[in-house]
Design a protein around this motif. Structure first.
Motif, mmCIF file in Angstrom:
data_model
loop_
_atom_site.group_PDB
_atom_site.id
_atom_site.type_symbol
_atom_site.label_atom_id
_atom_site.label_comp_id
_atom_site.label_asym_id
_atom_site.label_seq_id
_atom_site.Cartn_x
_atom_site.Cartn_y
_atom_site.Cartn_z
ATOM 1 N N UNK A 1 0.843 -1.200 0.000
ATOM 2 C CA UNK A 1 0.000 0.000 0.000
ATOM 3 C C UNK A 1 0.879 1.251 0.000
ATOM 4 N N UNK A 2 1.957 1.237 0.793
ATOM 5 C CA UNK A 2 2.868 2.379 0.840
ATOM 6 C C UNK A 2 3.554 2.631 -0.487
ATOM 7 N N UNK A 3 4.040 1.559 -1.118
ATOM 8 C CA UNK A 3 4.683 1.709 -2.423
ATOM 9 C C UNK A 3 3.697 2.217 -3.470
ATOM 10 N N UNK A 4 2.471 1.719 -3.429
ATOM 11 C CA UNK A 4 1.457 2.178 -4.371
ATOM 12 C C UNK A 4 1.194 3.671 -4.211
ATOM 13 N N UNK A 5 1.142 4.119 -2.986
ATOM 14 C CA UNK A 5 0.844 5.538 -2.735
ATOM 15 C C UNK A 5 1.969 6.444 -3.239
ATOM 16 N N UNK A 6 3.209 6.035 -2.997
ATOM 17 C CA UNK A 6 4.315 6.958 -3.230
ATOM 18 C C UNK A 6 5.037 6.766 -4.556
ATOM 19 N N UNK A 7 5.063 5.536 -5.092
ATOM 20 C CA UNK A 7 5.855 5.333 -6.310
ATOM 21 C C UNK A 7 5.420 4.047 -7.020
ATOM 22 N N UNK A 8 4.634 4.188 -8.080
ATOM 23 C CA UNK A 8 4.132 3.023 -8.815
ATOM 24 C C UNK A 8 5.283 2.244 -9.455
ATOM 25 N N UNK A 9 6.273 2.960 -9.972
ATOM 26 C CA UNK A 9 7.405 2.270 -10.605
ATOM 27 C C UNK A 9 8.161 1.407 -9.602
ATOM 28 N N UNK A 10 8.337 1.930 -8.395
ATOM 29 C CA UNK A 10 9.024 1.159 -7.357
ATOM 30 C C UNK A 10 8.181 -0.040 -6.937
ATOM 31 N N UNK A 11 6.852 0.131 -6.914
ATOM 32 C CA UNK A 11 5.946 -0.985 -6.615
ATOM 33 C C UNK A 11 6.114 -2.096 -7.648
ATOM 34 N N UNK A 12 6.127 -1.736 -8.926
ATOM 35 C CA UNK A 12 6.269 -2.728 -9.987
ATOM 36 C C UNK A 12 7.622 -3.430 -9.911
ATOM 37 N N UNK A 13 8.661 -2.666 -9.594
ATOM 38 C CA UNK A 13 10.001 -3.237 -9.450
ATOM 39 C C UNK A 13 10.034 -4.246 -8.304
ATOM 40 N N UNK A 14 9.382 -3.890 -7.194
ATOM 41 C CA UNK A 14 9.339 -4.774 -6.036
ATOM 42 C C UNK A 14 8.601 -6.076 -6.348
ATOM 43 N N UNK A 15 7.486 -5.976 -7.029
ATOM 44 C CA UNK A 15 6.697 -7.169 -7.370
ATOM 45 C C UNK A 15 7.479 -8.068 -8.323
ATOM 46 N N UNK A 16 8.124 -7.475 -9.311
ATOM 47 C CA UNK A 16 8.915 -8.275 -10.262
ATOM 48 C C UNK A 16 10.091 -8.961 -9.559
ATOM 49 N N UNK A 17 10.718 -8.247 -8.620
ATOM 50 C CA UNK A 17 11.840 -8.819 -7.872
ATOM 51 C C UNK A 17 11.373 -10.012 -7.045
ATOM 52 N N UNK A 18 10.202 -9.882 -6.406
ATOM 53 C CA UNK A 18 9.658 -10.984 -5.612
ATOM 54 C C UNK A 18 9.315 -12.189 -6.487
ATOM 55 N N UNK A 19 8.830 -11.932 -7.694
ATOM 56 C CA UNK A 19 8.520 -13.030 -8.616
ATOM 57 C C UNK A 19 9.776 -13.805 -8.973
ATOM 58 N N UNK A 20 10.870 -13.080 -9.217
ATOM 59 C CA UNK A 20 12.141 -13.720 -9.562
ATOM 60 C C UNK A 20 12.641 -14.572 -8.398
ATOM 61 N N UNK A 21 12.540 -14.019 -7.174
ATOM 62 C CA UNK A 21 12.976 -14.770 -5.994
ATOM 63 C C UNK A 21 12.147 -16.032 -5.804
ATOM 64 N N UNK A 22 10.833 -15.898 -5.981
ATOM 65 C CA UNK A 22 9.951 -17.058 -5.806
ATOM 66 C C UNK A 22 10.277 -18.164 -6.806
ATOM 67 N N UNK A 23 10.573 -17.779 -8.052
ATOM 68 C CA UNK A 23 10.930 -18.769 -9.071
ATOM 69 C C UNK A 23 12.209 -19.510 -8.694
ATOM 70 N N UNK A 24 13.178 -18.773 -8.158
ATOM 71 C CA UNK A 24 14.454 -19.398 -7.798
ATOM 72 C C UNK A 24 14.292 -20.350 -6.628
ATOM 73 N N UNK A 25 13.451 -19.973 -5.668
ATOM 74 C CA UNK A 25 13.235 -20.843 -4.505
ATOM 75 C C UNK A 25 12.499 -22.126 -4.894
ATOM 76 N N UNK A 26 11.688 -22.053 -5.955
ATOM 77 C CA UNK A 26 10.927 -23.231 -6.391
ATOM 78 C C UNK A 26 11.783 -24.203 -7.200
ATOM 79 N N UNK A 27 12.883 -23.687 -7.734
ATOM 80 C CA UNK A 27 13.733 -24.537 -8.576
ATOM 81 C C UNK A 27 14.535 -25.548 -7.735
#
Length: 329
Positions: A303-329
């Motif tokens: 919610x905080x990232x959405x309020x203050x910086x959409x680009x940073x929110x998108x970067x954070x979500x993409x980073x988490x997706x990459x981490x999740x993929x690596x942990x599943x491998x």
């Protein structure tokens, strides 16, 4: 003679599901009801099937209308309903034969204005059963509203509930919008002096790939945030003691929609446009949401990232997706 229950069934191009739905209604152990089928301008054989059932059983009434949408069809049914109680079934779903007997008896035995059961999902023709211990909870007006926003026992869907007719006085579904239950259910609950819940499962929700809310995210789904503006305004005025619950529910809705947008919307321009719309709605309630004790740090961070910086929110979500993929491998 006036029936005890009016069951309203909106229908639009669901010929392959409709017979099962109507058969399940006519097989109810509780028999003192009318079925109001509103054929919302179907272009397949749904209208003919509706007429067939009207010929089969004199408790069935069919109204053929232009395609005004789900809310319009339900409003037509409400206007024509004659029962002391009202229930809704979507024409592509179905119910167990004792659902209305159970809900009607619960209302009468507990002197409640609304009775609620749970549901099972049907996916690709198979019912997903969930084991539950028998449980009944009686609630006053405030507790019922609290549970609505808490969301553990029941949620906004209108179709697994039975209502006294008074609950819909001066209440209509919002025509031209989706998420119609979100716009409506809290108003109905506000008119109920008492509500009773049972974890008996009587309603079968059929998951269809082509339904409005299972297709890819589109701008129309942002209608929900117009509904949330109305909800929060109403709740602040009438149920401010429940702020922790309805603001947390709003925050969960926001984050869910953020994930839908980032995973389902392909064009970067559209993603940022949709997120910007949600950002504007969050802005009005941010200082209260961020203080909520009901929200964990993950949701507050998004919610905080959405309020203050959409680009940073998108970067954070993409980073988490990459981490999740690596942990599943």
């Amino acid at each position: 003679m006036k029936p005890k229950i009016s069951i309203i069934v909106p229908v639009y191009n669901i010929e392959q599901y409709l017979r099962k739905c109507l058969d399940s209604i006519l097989a109810q152990t509780f028999t003192d009801f009318e079925v109001i089928i509103v054929n919302d301008g179907s272009t397949d054989s749904s209208g003919d099937i509706c007429d067939e059932y009207a010929e089969l059983d004199n408790r069935v009434r069919v109204i053929h209308t232009y395609n005004g949408g789900l809310s319009s069809a339900r409003n037509v049914g409400l206007k024509l309903s004659r029962g002391d109680f009202v229930g809704f079934i979507d024409g592509d779903d179905w119910v167990f034969k004792d659902m209305y007997q159970t809900l009607y008896e619960l209302c009468n035995q507990t002197n409640s204005d609304i009775s609620i059961c749970t549901m099972y999902r049907e996916i690709e023709g198979e019912i997903v059963y969930v084991d539950r211990d028998n449980y009944i909870k009686e609630m006053d007006n405030v507790e019922a509203m609290r549970q609505l926003f808490k969301g553990n026992l029941y949620r906004f869907a209108v179709w697994n509930k039975l209502y006294t007719k008074k609950c819909f006085e001066h209440v209509q579904f919002p025509e031209g919008r989706i998420h119609e239950d979100l716009f409506t259910t809290y108003k109905v609950f506000a008119k109920a002096d008492k509500v009773v819940f049972t974890n008996y499962a009587g309603y079968i929700y059929v998951k269809r790939d082509s339904s409005i809310l299972t297709t890819n995210y589109n701008e129309k789904r942002l209608d929900a945030f117009l509904g949330w503006n109305e909800i929060i305004s109403f709740m602040n005025k009438n149920y401010s003691q429940l702020a922790e619950y309805y603001l947390s529910c709003f925050a969960y809705w926001v984050v869910d929609n953020v994930y839908y947008i980032t995973s389902q919307v392909q064009k970067s321009k559209d993603r940022k446009k949709f997120l910007s719309t949600i950002q504007n709605h969050v802005e009005n309630h941010y200082k209260h949401i961020i203080k909520s004790a009901n929200l964990d740090i993950k949701y507050k961070t998004h919610i905080g990232l959405l309020k203050y910086d959409i680009n940073l929110l998108l970067l954070s979500i993409n980073f988490n997706k990459i981490l999740n993929k690596r942990f599943k491998q």
